[in-house]
Write an enzyme that holds these catalytic residues in place. Structure first.
Site, PDB file in Angstrom:
ATOM      1  N   ASP A 152      98.902  95.938  29.292  1.00  0.00           N
ATOM      2  CA  ASP A 152      98.673  96.607  30.575  1.00  0.00           C
ATOM      3  C   ASP A 152      99.258  98.004  30.588  1.00  0.00           C
ATOM      4  O   ASP A 152      98.655  98.945  31.118  1.00  0.00           O
ATOM      5  CB  ASP A 152      99.322  95.812  31.722  1.00  0.00           C
ATOM      6  CG  ASP A 152      98.523  94.566  32.026  1.00  0.00           C
ATOM      7  OD1 ASP A 152      97.385  94.476  31.529  1.00  0.00           O
ATOM      8  OD2 ASP A 152      99.060  93.677  32.725  1.00  0.00           O
ATOM      9  N   GLU A 159      78.236  74.016  13.474  1.00  0.00           N
ATOM     10  CA  GLU A 159      78.985  74.795  14.479  1.00  0.00           C
ATOM     11  C   GLU A 159      79.024  74.014  15.787  1.00  0.00           C
ATOM     12  O   GLU A 159      78.118  73.240  16.060  1.00  0.00           O
ATOM     13  CB  GLU A 159      78.251  76.129  14.763  1.00  0.00           C
ATOM     14  CG  GLU A 159      78.022  76.978  13.549  1.00  0.00           C
ATOM     15  CD  GLU A 159      77.013  78.118  13.815  1.00  0.00           C
ATOM     16  OE1 GLU A 159      76.664  78.361  14.980  1.00  0.00           O
ATOM     17  OE2 GLU A 159      76.589  78.731  12.828  1.00  0.00           O
ATOM     18  N   LYS A 165      78.196  73.347  19.533  1.00  0.00           N
ATOM     19  CA  LYS A 165      77.149  73.848  20.429  1.00  0.00           C
ATOM     20  C   LYS A 165      77.830  74.180  21.756  1.00  0.00           C
ATOM     21  O   LYS A 165      78.253  73.289  22.493  1.00  0.00           O
ATOM     22  CB  LYS A 165      76.057  72.806  20.629  1.00  0.00           C
ATOM     23  CG  LYS A 165      74.913  73.332  21.451  1.00  0.00           C
ATOM     24  CD  LYS A 165      73.713  72.421  21.383  1.00  0.00           C
ATOM     25  CE  LYS A 165      72.518  73.034  22.068  1.00  0.00           C
ATOM     26  NZ  LYS A 165      72.696  73.246  23.497  1.00  0.00           N
ATOM     27  N   ASP A 199      78.357  75.172  25.452  1.00  0.00           N
ATOM     28  CA  ASP A 199      77.570  74.955  26.666  1.00  0.00           C
ATOM     29  C   ASP A 199      77.710  76.168  27.582  1.00  0.00           C
ATOM     30  O   ASP A 199      78.426  76.156  28.573  1.00  0.00           O
ATOM     31  CB  ASP A 199      78.067  73.682  27.359  1.00  0.00           C
ATOM     32  CG  ASP A 199      77.069  73.190  28.387  1.00  0.00           C
ATOM     33  OD1 ASP A 199      75.954  73.723  28.425  1.00  0.00           O
ATOM     34  OD2 ASP A 199      77.416  72.269  29.142  1.00  0.00           O
ATOM     35  N   TYR A 241      76.690  83.690  16.821  1.00  0.00           N
ATOM     36  CA  TYR A 241      76.283  82.739  15.790  1.00  0.00           C
ATOM     37  C   TYR A 241      75.018  83.082  15.008  1.00  0.00           C
ATOM     38  O   TYR A 241      74.655  82.365  14.097  1.00  0.00           O
ATOM     39  CB  TYR A 241      76.159  81.331  16.374  1.00  0.00           C
ATOM     40  CG  TYR A 241      75.449  81.257  17.723  1.00  0.00           C
ATOM     41  CD1 TYR A 241      74.113  81.613  17.858  1.00  0.00           C
ATOM     42  CD2 TYR A 241      76.130  80.832  18.850  1.00  0.00           C
ATOM     43  CE1 TYR A 241      73.473  81.538  19.075  1.00  0.00           C
ATOM     44  CE2 TYR A 241      75.487  80.752  20.089  1.00  0.00           C
ATOM     45  CZ  TYR A 241      74.157  81.112  20.190  1.00  0.00           C
ATOM     46  OH  TYR A 241      73.521  81.048  21.392  1.00  0.00           O
ATOM     47  N   LYS A 270      73.380  66.165  19.790  1.00  0.00           N
ATOM     48  CA  LYS A 270      74.013  66.088  21.118  1.00  0.00           C
ATOM     49  C   LYS A 270      75.072  64.990  21.146  1.00  0.00           C
ATOM     50  O   LYS A 270      74.929  63.966  20.489  1.00  0.00           O
ATOM     51  CB  LYS A 270      72.949  65.783  22.187  1.00  0.00           C
ATOM     52  CG  LYS A 270      71.863  66.829  22.306  1.00  0.00           C
ATOM     53  CD  LYS A 270      72.400  68.178  22.576  1.00  0.00           C
ATOM     54  CE  LYS A 270      72.289  68.744  23.894  1.00  0.00           C
ATOM     55  NZ  LYS A 270      71.404  68.856  24.851  1.00  0.00           N
ATOM     56  N   CYS A 294      59.082  58.613  56.238  1.00  0.00           N
ATOM     57  CA  CYS A 294      59.358  59.868  55.531  1.00  0.00           C
ATOM     58  C   CYS A 294      60.584  60.535  56.174  1.00  0.00           C
ATOM     59  O   CYS A 294      60.620  60.701  57.400  1.00  0.00           O
ATOM     60  CB  CYS A 294      58.161  60.799  55.624  1.00  0.00           C
ATOM     61  SG  CYS A 294      58.560  62.456  55.054  1.00  0.00           S
ATOM     62  N   CYS A 299      59.212  64.057  58.016  1.00  0.00           N
ATOM     63  CA  CYS A 299      58.291  64.103  59.158  1.00  0.00           C
ATOM     64  C   CYS A 299      58.174  62.753  59.865  1.00  0.00           C
ATOM     65  O   CYS A 299      57.434  62.631  60.828  1.00  0.00           O
ATOM     66  CB  CYS A 299      56.918  64.575  58.694  1.00  0.00           C
ATOM     67  SG  CYS A 299      56.127  63.400  57.603  1.00  0.00           S
ATOM     68  N   CYS A 307      54.783  60.118  50.962  1.00  0.00           N
ATOM     69  CA  CYS A 307      54.511  60.452  52.352  1.00  0.00           C
ATOM     70  C   CYS A 307      53.062  60.910  52.397  1.00  0.00           C
ATOM     71  O   CYS A 307      52.661  61.786  51.630  1.00  0.00           O
ATOM     72  CB  CYS A 307      55.433  61.581  52.823  1.00  0.00           C
ATOM     73  SG  CYS A 307      54.895  62.279  54.382  1.00  0.00           S
ATOM     74  N   CYS A 324      53.347  67.332  56.272  1.00  0.00           N
ATOM     75  CA  CYS A 324      54.788  67.068  56.157  1.00  0.00           C
ATOM     76  C   CYS A 324      55.521  68.346  55.740  1.00  0.00           C
ATOM     77  O   CYS A 324      55.185  68.963  54.728  1.00  0.00           O
ATOM     78  CB  CYS A 324      55.037  65.964  55.140  1.00  0.00           C
ATOM     79  SG  CYS A 324      56.777  65.768  54.741  1.00  0.00           S
TER      80      CYS A 324
END
Ligand code: IVH
Length: 669
Positions: A37, A113, A115, A117, A226, A314, A409, A412, A427, A432
């Site tokens: 800083d 590597e 993955k 998110d 990557y 995954k 519904c 409506c 519906c 609607c």
């Protein structure tokens, strides 16, 4: 004297950049926060006193001015493909088997590597200086987020080791927000009664899509790089060496990346990474396994949307225990009623879950799901959370069974009926409000009529104000209607009127997709375009048999289309749209087999066409267009700023065609 100041400024800039490199890339900080800083403040002071030395690449210049209007959409020079998934060890094993078969070789090396998110981005460096940053977008067109990317300290404004840097270098990576950062951001937002982000990825995406870089600069985002997208004069034999290079020039590369050989090592890497998942300070949702040798990658090539040489393995979806507090009903665009469980808030991988889809009555019955039941809830990646099972042993005495047929519904209050397939309830009220709202949102969406600025909230507002009841009402809204509404200013009202006006000039596939006929997506709309010669009238007059005979149209789609056009009010809305100025341009079909069997690759940017347009023109003449050069490529179409593909084509004696030659070629019969 000024020479001395300049030298001091340069030294401070250098020290700050070196610290960022040590901190973000080497993970080995050399300065304490206070020391950092203090250097930063000294630099700011000197630059303020000596404005002649301010340089846009100085670390003090990371936060610039807000952009005025929406983020600009820009086409990627090379598409940003996605990855195909492997959901278990067997599928990882099969991936290796396929690679071995394609290459006719076993024990191949891969780079594995994490993955991340987060959200994919492309960073363009020209002569080593950050020139532009785009989001991945749909893979072909991204949004310009340069102003925000500059605020991320982990991303150097200037690369290191400039001697080895090509004049044009596009690096790809994943922007993310750490788990801690996400939690503290949400707790501040909670205090301020602001809407919470559902997870760290949404928080990162929301942060880079801000118009004002000041907001982004406060969000502490980071990146792991990557891949290289496009580059002039950059040649590497393998990915492992490229990752080392990316790190050497100053960009963060994930330290958990590892070179592995064969299927067993891939599976081992994936297993170990999953074990470490919770102790990693940022969200990951799997591992990415990529063929290491670039010659192998080239010979294996790409599918239309993902490379054959890589796979995303995954992790298993995460499950947590919670309790169902209530079951409510939601109405979709086609009137289908979906039951949704409201659950006691529970955190799964950083996201607080309060509801889960129950799909339909069959699902509720099959799993015997009741209000007040304790359940295991699961969530994987982007997918809406779902109930994986009821914990029967914990079933309380006060559970209540739920049957959709007991309800009307929710929007409506009309009667709801079971659909023909006997799974969903619908519906049946054509008026609607909930149905109309979601149809309108779909009609305006990007791949449909693409009315910029007409998202769900504005649609709601316009409906609530009584300005629109049907799709065609959009085309009679005027400036004074809008400007008097809350949230609209002169500029936003004018912009919306302009986008509505622009959307009127459209194509058959867009308009048909926009109508929201059940089962008619973008692909089917394009097939219909060809058979109907871009005429809605032709389409509405087609019989079920005629439709069903079209290649690519099945019974369900044919039935859905004929049913849609039999409903009088649908045709009235379509006719009203046309009457109010919607112009459906005829698609020119230039069917020929001129290039049948030829494989093209397109690279660089062009004077008169986008790459997507060239691709479509070539495909209309029977050509196959792929993303990377392989032994099967016959022609390379080159534009300006062509990268490594041009060299590769030259080396492999592939015929190279420029824009003028391409035009001549397309004109030939
Ligand atoms: S490589 C053609 N490597 O995952 C291959 N992608 O599902 C391009 N992602 O769009 C991507 N971590 O945004 C690659 N280590 C990694 C990644 C990664 C996250 C994202 C990326 C991509 C998406 C595909």
């Amino acid at each position: 004297m000024t020479e001395g100041i300049k030298a001091k400024i340069n030294l401070l800039r250098h020290s700050i950049n070196e610290h960022n490199y040590a901190y973000y890339v080497l993970d080995n900080p050399v300065l304490s926060d206070q020391e950092y800083d203090s250097l930063f403040r000294q630099l700011e002071k000197l630059e303020k006193e000596n404005p002649q030395f301010v340089d846009p690449f100085s670390p003090t210049q990371r936060v610039g001015h807000p952009v005025n209007s929406d983020l600009e959409s820009i086409e990627h020079t090379i598409p940003m493909l996605s990855l195909s998934n492997a959901i278990n060890n067997e599928e990882i094993f099969d991936f290796n088997k396929r690679v071995n078969k394609w290459l006719n070789k076993e024990e191949i090396f891969y780079v594995a590597e994490p993955k991340i998110d987060g959200l994919g981005v492309s960073l363009v460096y020209k002569d080593g200086q950050l020139d532009r940053a785009l989001t991945r977008g749909d893979g072909y067109i991204g949004e310009d987020i340069t102003h925000n990317i500059k605020t991320i300290n982990a991303i150097p404004l200037e690369l290191r080791n400039l001697k080895t840097i090509p004049p044009f270098l596009e690096i790809r990576g994943e922007i993310f927000m750490s788990k801690n950062e996400f939690l503290s951001l949400n707790s501040i937002r909670k205090k301020n009664e602001e809407k919470l982000f559902a997870n760290a990825r949404n928080a990162a995406a929301g942060s880079v899509r801000q118009l004002d870089p000041k907001v982004t600069s406060k969000r502490n985002l980071s990146i792991f790089c990557y891949e290289v997208g496009d580059a002039t004069n950059l040649s590497f034999d393998n990915h492992w060496a490229l990752l080392k290079y990316i790190k050497d020039i100053g960009l963060p590369v994930n330290p958990l990346s590892k070179k592995v050989q064969g299927a067993q090592e891939m599976i081992e890497y994936h297993r170990t990474l999953e074990e470490k998942r919770d102790s990693i300070p940022y969200e990951i949702d799997g591992s990415v396994i990529k063929v290491d040798d670039y010659r192998f990658r080239n010979s294996i090539g790409d599918r239309s949307r993902s490379p054959r040489w890589a796979i995303a393995a995954k992790f298993k979806s995460k499950k947590e225990e919670t309790q169902i507090l209530d079951i409510i009903l939601q109405v979709g665009r086609t009137g289908v009623i979906t039951p949704v469980a409201k659950v006691a808030p529970v955190e799964i991988s950083g996201a607080v879950i309060t509801s889960a889809t129950l799909h339909n009555q069959d699902e509720i019955d099959k799993k015997d799901i009741r209000i007040n039941d304790f359940i295991m809830i699961e969530r994987s990646g982007d997918v809406i959370p779902k109930v994986s099972n009821v914990i029967k042993e914990k079933r309380p005495n006060n559970t209540k069974k739920f049957s959709i047929s007991d309800f009307q519904c929710p929007s409506c209050h009309s009667v709801i009926e079971k659909t023909k397939d006997q799974v969903a309830y619908k519906c049946t009220n054509i008026a609607c409000e909930a149905k109309i709202k979601s149809s309108l949102e779909h009609f305006c969406s990007k791949n449909a009529m693409n009315i910029d600025g007409l998202g769900p909230q504005i649609v709601d507002q316009l409906m609530d104000e009584g300005l629109i009841k049907n799709i065609d009402d959009l085309f009679t809204i005027n400036y004074s209607d809008l400007v008097s509404l809350e949230r609209f200013q002169e500029k936003s009202a004018t912009n919306l009127i302009d986008s509505i006006e622009n959307s009127k000039n459209t194509s058959f596939p867009r308009f048909i997709f926009a109508l929201g006929i059940p089962h008619v997506g973008q692909h089917v709309s394009k097939i219909l375009d060809f058979y109907c010669q871009s005429s809605i009238e032709n389409l509405s007059n087609m019989s079920f048999e005629e439709l069903e005979n079209i290649d690519g149209i099945g019974t369900v789609v044919a039935e859905s289309i004929t049913k849609f056009f039999k409903e009088k009010h649908r045709m009235i809305v379509v006719k009203n749209c046309i009457g109010k100025g919607v112009k459906i341009n005829k698609t020119i079909f230039n069917i020929s087999s001129k290039f049948s069997g030829d494989v093209f690759v397109i690279t660089g940017s062009f004077r008169d066409y986008s790459r997507l347009q060239i691709k479509e023109l070539l495909e209309q003449k029977g050509a196959k267009v792929t993303n990377s050069i392989s032994s099967k490529t016959n022609f390379l179409i080159v534009g300006e700023n062509a990268g490594s593909k041009l060299e590769k084509a030259r080396k492999n004696n592939i015929k190279i065609i420029n824009e003028n030659e391409l035009e001549a070629l397309l004109d030939e019969k």
